[in-house]
Design a protein around this motif. Structure first.
Motif, PDB file in Angstrom:
ATOM      1  N   ARG A 169       0.813  -1.261  -0.097  1.00 41.96           N
ATOM      2  CA  ARG A 169       0.025   0.224   0.056  1.00 41.96           C
ATOM      3  C   ARG A 169       0.898   1.200  -0.006  1.00 41.96           C
ATOM      4  NH1 ARG A 169      -2.759   0.260   4.950  1.00 41.96           N
ATOM      5  NH2 ARG A 169      -2.188  -1.840   5.547  1.00 41.96           N
ATOM      6  N   MET A 170       1.923   1.291   0.749  1.00 41.19           N
ATOM      7  CA  MET A 170       2.689   2.512   0.954  1.00 41.19           C
ATOM      8  C   MET A 170       3.341   2.463  -0.523  1.00 41.19           C
ATOM      9  SD  MET A 170       2.184   3.857   3.615  1.00 41.19           S
ATOM     10  CE  MET A 170       0.327   2.960   3.784  1.00 41.19           C
ATOM     11  N   ARG A 173       0.964   4.464  -2.868  1.00 38.50           N
ATOM     12  CA  ARG A 173       0.900   5.774  -2.436  1.00 38.50           C
ATOM     13  C   ARG A 173       2.301   6.522  -2.531  1.00 38.50           C
ATOM     14  NH1 ARG A 173      -0.198   6.716   3.877  1.00 38.50           N
ATOM     15  NH2 ARG A 173       0.959   8.737   4.253  1.00 38.50           N
ATOM     16  N   LEU A 174       3.263   5.966  -2.794  1.00 39.15           N
ATOM     17  CA  LEU A 174       4.450   6.829  -2.863  1.00 39.15           C
ATOM     18  C   LEU A 174       4.600   7.170  -4.442  1.00 39.15           C
ATOM     19  CD1 LEU A 174       6.901   7.590  -1.076  1.00 39.15           C
ATOM     20  CD2 LEU A 174       8.038   5.486  -2.109  1.00 39.15           C
ATOM     21  N   ARG A 180      -1.904  10.590  -1.856  1.00 40.13           N
ATOM     22  CA  ARG A 180      -1.238  10.967  -0.657  1.00 40.13           C
ATOM     23  C   ARG A 180      -1.946  10.852   0.469  1.00 40.13           C
ATOM     24  NH1 ARG A 180       3.937  14.683  -1.154  1.00 40.13           N
ATOM     25  NH2 ARG A 180       4.841  12.886  -2.033  1.00 40.13           N
ATOM     26  N   ARG A 182      -4.531  10.257   3.492  1.00 45.03           N
ATOM     27  CA  ARG A 182      -4.790   8.980   4.092  1.00 45.03           C
ATOM     28  C   ARG A 182      -6.001   8.308   3.809  1.00 45.03           C
ATOM     29  NH1 ARG A 182      -4.776   9.959  10.189  1.00 45.03           N
ATOM     30  NH2 ARG A 182      -4.596   7.624  10.142  1.00 45.03           N
TER      31      ARG A 182
ATOM     32  N   PHE B 148       8.360  10.705   4.389  1.00 42.91           N
ATOM     33  CA  PHE B 148       8.717   9.261   4.936  1.00 42.91           C
ATOM     34  C   PHE B 148       8.442   9.212   6.339  1.00 42.91           C
ATOM     35  CE2 PHE B 148      10.583   9.273   0.814  1.00 42.91           C
ATOM     36  CZ  PHE B 148      10.212   8.154   0.286  1.00 42.91           C
ATOM     37  N   ILE B 151       4.639   8.622   6.871  1.00 37.50           N
ATOM     38  CA  ILE B 151       4.515   7.114   6.391  1.00 37.50           C
ATOM     39  C   ILE B 151       4.967   6.193   7.435  1.00 37.50           C
ATOM     40  CG2 ILE B 151       5.336   5.387   4.825  1.00 37.50           C
ATOM     41  CD1 ILE B 151       5.319   7.375   2.561  1.00 37.50           C
ATOM     42  N   GLN B 154       2.543   6.483  10.699  1.00 42.16           N
ATOM     43  CA  GLN B 154       1.291   5.893  10.479  1.00 42.16           C
ATOM     44  C   GLN B 154       1.387   4.542  10.350  1.00 42.16           C
ATOM     45  OE1 GLN B 154      -0.084   7.980   6.873  1.00 42.16           O
ATOM     46  NE2 GLN B 154      -0.853   9.894   8.299  1.00 42.16           N
TER      47      GLN B 154
END
Lengths: 184, 184
Positions: A169-170, A173-174, A180, A182, B148, B151, B154
């Motif tokens: 998932r990250m 998102r990246l 970006r 939530r 970062f 990220i 979270q």
DNA sequence: ACAGGCATGTAAATAGTTACATGATTCG
DNA sequence: CGAATCATGTAACTATTTACATGCCTGT
């Protein structure tokens, strides 16, 4: 009595049946290693100390000509183990080089930062698969009326799957800055 | 050049602006501590070694009469940091006394075993709350164009919430043997 | 015969924590 | 004024890993 946590690993591992140092090491490597490791350099000296303190008792148990010492927990050792189990857990330490690299990943361009996430993902996915393959083993233990090794193992599977999923998932998102915000 | 991971923590922490050893320690305690801790006993000697190796450069930066040395990353230090960031992460260590106690909890009656899960649950819930309170801080960092830290933070929140939830589920399963089958 | 697993241990090195020592400054 | 925070460091201790040393037994 102040014992190191490694001492309790040993006491726990022989709480159901006597085992040799070698067997304890093998057991640790197959079970608790993921949240509590132990090396020969700790196990053998500890066994000696526990033996001197009367918490375990060693006895010769050769296999053929090969000599071998198995250690059994004593009544006092069991008391010590139970007392420890009743205390709330204290030590929580984690060293995750992946998260550390991710924390500083802003130093690199996004594509290279994503590579860290891909490595982490692959690692966690593999661990989850390995733990899954160990499930039948722990299910046997449950049949022997001890549900805890299976509970802990399934927790490990769930955790590694959650972690692998989070990495995916990250990464998404990246690489897609529009996403970006939530999602929760 | 073989550097300890702690050395990279330092390099990373000064990669955007020079900082004193004291400030590095404070930063670590507020950020990476949960997956990579560092003590004064590591930071100050490391700074000296990194300085001798030319990866950081110290300079006097007194605040009033109180003397103070801040360290800046050098070009060579930055190269070293970037090289490290590009390598796949290796070290993953975890020591979770709670899981260890849970693994051996079959030694105790179920009600006492559940107590370990309750302790773990309370601990994880508190950490999650503490991390949540740190979110605004990390959101500032994002505004400074580094996504970062947020990220990772979270991720920490999600992890601790997952863990707390898992503890609750396992406690329920433990106290109600009928629910022993897997829910997945 | 040889590889791999069983079995026990130690030495050296490294890593890491904890406690201590010292002293300045700032805030209430 | 006293407490908290800023600031730097070291010494002693404890923990932990890694590598080495030794040798037997089992299966191919």
């Amino acid at each position: 009595m102040e014992l190191s946590p490694t001492a309790y690993v040993i006491l726990g591992m022989i709480s159901r049946e006597p085992r040799s140092g070698y067997e304890i090491k093998a057991l640790v490597d197959n079970t608790t290693r993921f949240f509590w490791a132990a090396s020969y350099g700790q196990i053998y000296p500890q066994l000696k100390r526990l033996s001197e303190a009367g918490l375990v008792a060693g006895s010769d148990a050769p296999r053929g000509e090969r000599k071998r010492t198995v250690y059994a927990i004593t009544a006092e050792g069991r008391r010590e183990l139970e007392d420890w189990l009743r205390q709330p857990p204290q030590t929580v330490e984690m060293r995750e080089e992946g998260l550390l690299k991710l924390f500083f990943a802003g130093v690199l361009p996004p594509e290279e930062a994503a590579e860290t996430l891909r490595s982490m993902h692959a690692y966690r996915r593999d661990i989850a698969a390995r733990l899954r393959s160990m499930e039948p083993d722990a299910e046997e233990k449950l049949a022997q009326d001890d549900p805890f090794p299976l509970i802990v193992l399934q927790g490990g599977i769930e955790f590694n799957e959650w972690f692998a999923d989070w990495c995916e998932r990250m990464e998404a998102r990246l690489l897609d800055p529009a996403r970006r915000e939530r999602s929760s």
